[in-house]
Scaffold this active site. Structure first.
Site, PDB file in Angstrom:
ATOM      1  N   ASP A  57       0.837  -1.208   0.000  1.00  0.00           N
ATOM      2  CA  ASP A  57       0.000   0.000   0.000  1.00  0.00           C
ATOM      3  C   ASP A  57       0.872   1.258   0.000  1.00  0.00           C
ATOM      4  OD1 ASP A  57       0.873  -0.121   2.594  1.00  0.00           O
ATOM      5  OD2 ASP A  57      -1.112  -0.068   3.522  1.00  0.00           O
ATOM      6  N   SER A  58       2.200   1.077  -0.022  1.00  0.00           N
ATOM      7  CA  SER A  58       3.117   2.203  -0.290  1.00  0.00           C
ATOM      8  C   SER A  58       2.774   2.833  -1.640  1.00  0.00           C
ATOM      9  CB  SER A  58       4.570   1.730  -0.281  1.00  0.00           C
ATOM     10  OG  SER A  58       4.745   0.625  -1.151  1.00  0.00           O
ATOM     11  N   GLU A  63      -0.786  -5.517   8.998  1.00  0.00           N
ATOM     12  CA  GLU A  63       0.080  -4.906  10.001  1.00  0.00           C
ATOM     13  C   GLU A  63      -0.483  -5.135  11.397  1.00  0.00           C
ATOM     14  OE1 GLU A  63       0.660  -0.759   9.018  1.00  0.00           O
ATOM     15  OE2 GLU A  63       1.245  -1.230   6.954  1.00  0.00           O
ATOM     16  N   ASP A  79      -0.812  -6.348   0.063  1.00  0.00           N
ATOM     17  CA  ASP A  79      -1.254  -5.719   1.312  1.00  0.00           C
ATOM     18  C   ASP A  79      -2.761  -5.616   1.422  1.00  0.00           C
ATOM     19  OD1 ASP A  79       1.052  -5.147   2.709  1.00  0.00           O
ATOM     20  OD2 ASP A  79       1.267  -3.109   1.923  1.00  0.00           O
ATOM     21  N   GLU A 119       9.937  -3.718   9.927  1.00  0.00           N
ATOM     22  CA  GLU A 119      10.305  -2.416   9.345  1.00  0.00           C
ATOM     23  C   GLU A 119      10.885  -1.495  10.408  1.00  0.00           C
ATOM     24  OE1 GLU A 119       7.324  -0.702   6.816  1.00  0.00           O
ATOM     25  OE2 GLU A 119       8.379   1.212   6.671  1.00  0.00           O
TER      26      GLU A 119
HETATM   27  O1  KIV Z   1       3.652  -1.019   1.558  1.00  0.00           O
HETATM   28  C1  KIV Z   1       4.757  -1.540   1.321  1.00  0.00           C
HETATM   29  O2  KIV Z   1       5.339  -1.340   0.263  1.00  0.00           O
HETATM   30  C2  KIV Z   1       5.345  -2.409   2.330  1.00  0.00           C
HETATM   31  C3  KIV Z   1       6.753  -2.875   2.184  1.00  0.00           C
HETATM   32  C4  KIV Z   1       7.760  -1.944   1.765  1.00  0.00           C
HETATM   33  C5  KIV Z   1       7.219  -3.681   3.320  1.00  0.00           C
HETATM   34  O3  KIV Z   1       4.687  -2.740   3.260  1.00  0.00           O
END
Ligand code: KIV
Length: 265
Positions: free
Chosen positions: A45-46, A115, A84, A182
């Site tokens: 979700d980044s 998470e 995610d 993280e």
């Molecule tokens: O959202 C994301 O990209 C992540 C990773 C970088 C671990 O959770």
């Protein structure tokens, strides 16, 4: 070519082979990463930050995660796909199961990531009972950025380190098959990786994790804004995106990344 399975990823840990993971959000990058020996993708979700330009991951929706995950699945053949569950999409066990099913059935994910620690045990247990592979995510949990008061290193004092360690053990006990850590001290990343039988993938968690993940745009030096200590631009010393991906995979496999300068004490 067949896709890697979680057993293949687990065997890497058992055989002491480091696991190279990158984020993927679209078919073209997924195909490049796949062809250049990346073991697994996180459709993270980044994407809310690096694709959509938001200040956090919180605005990302289920439909957007499915859209990006399906693009990644179509663009790749070999790498293992972890997608995610976005913010507020796993607030009850039934909601978690319904949304995880969508990520698998519509998004082509092989595993879903969520998470949190002890508070996720019921959600994880229901997914596992329904044969949905789960990845945990501890340490800096970006979906809790408002509670955490920013993107800060976690687990620095003894009580916080113990909480993360106990959460990791509880999640493994509940049936997760992979864990992302993280932004924690490298010594804590090492301790947890040694104590868990499942593979532990670090992002700012030190070189002794079983594998590493980076946001692909950070690895290529094209993200804007604050640059975390653990980020390394692999394109800076290479002349193509393919070469940068290969340099990242090699550095992870040979335990050359992250170096001390990319790790928290
Ligand atoms: O959202 C994301 O990209 C992540 C990773 C970088 C671990 O959770």
């Amino acid at each position: 070519m067949s896709r890697l399975s979680i057993d293949d990823i687990q065997n890497m840990k058992s055989q002491g082979e480091k696991i190279a993971v990158l984020t993927a959000y679209d078919a073209s990058f997924a195909s490049l990463l796949d062809e250049n020996a990346v073991d697994a993708f996180i459709v993270g979700d980044s994407l809310g930050m690096v694709i959509q330009g938001h200040e956090s991951t919180l605005p990302v929706t289920m439909d957007e995660m499915i859209y990006h995950s399906a693009n990644v699945a179509r663009g790749s053949q070999r790498s293992y796909i972890i997608t995610d569950l976005p913010y507020q999409s796993y607030t009850t066990p039934q909601q978690t199961l319904d949304n995880a099913r969508r990520l698998i059935e519509e998004g082509g994910a092989q595993m879903v990531k969520l998470e949190g620690g002890q508070q996720q045990i019921d959600n994880v247990s229901l997914l596992v009972e329904n044969n949905i592979p789960v990845c945990g995510h501890l340490g800096l949990e970006p979906q809790s950025v408002n509670e955490l008061g920013g993107y800060k290193v976690q687990g620095r004092d003894e009580a916080a380190a113990e909480r993360i360690f106990n959460d990791a053990k509880a999640l493994q006990q509940a049936g997760i098959q992979l864990l992302v850590l993280e932004c924690i001290p490298a010594s804590l990343g090492k301790l947890i990786s040694e104590h868990l039988s499942i593979p532990v993938i670090g992002i700012g968690a030190g070189v002794d994790c079983d594998g590493q993940v980076l946001v692909t745009y950070d690895m290529l030096g094209i993200s804007r804004g604050h640059k975390a200590k653990f980020v390394k631009n692999f394109l800076a010393e290479q002349n193509s995106i393919e070469a940068a991906i290969r340099a990242y995979v090699d550095a992870v496999k040979q335990s050359q990344y992250p170096a001390d300068e990319h790790s928290y004490q």
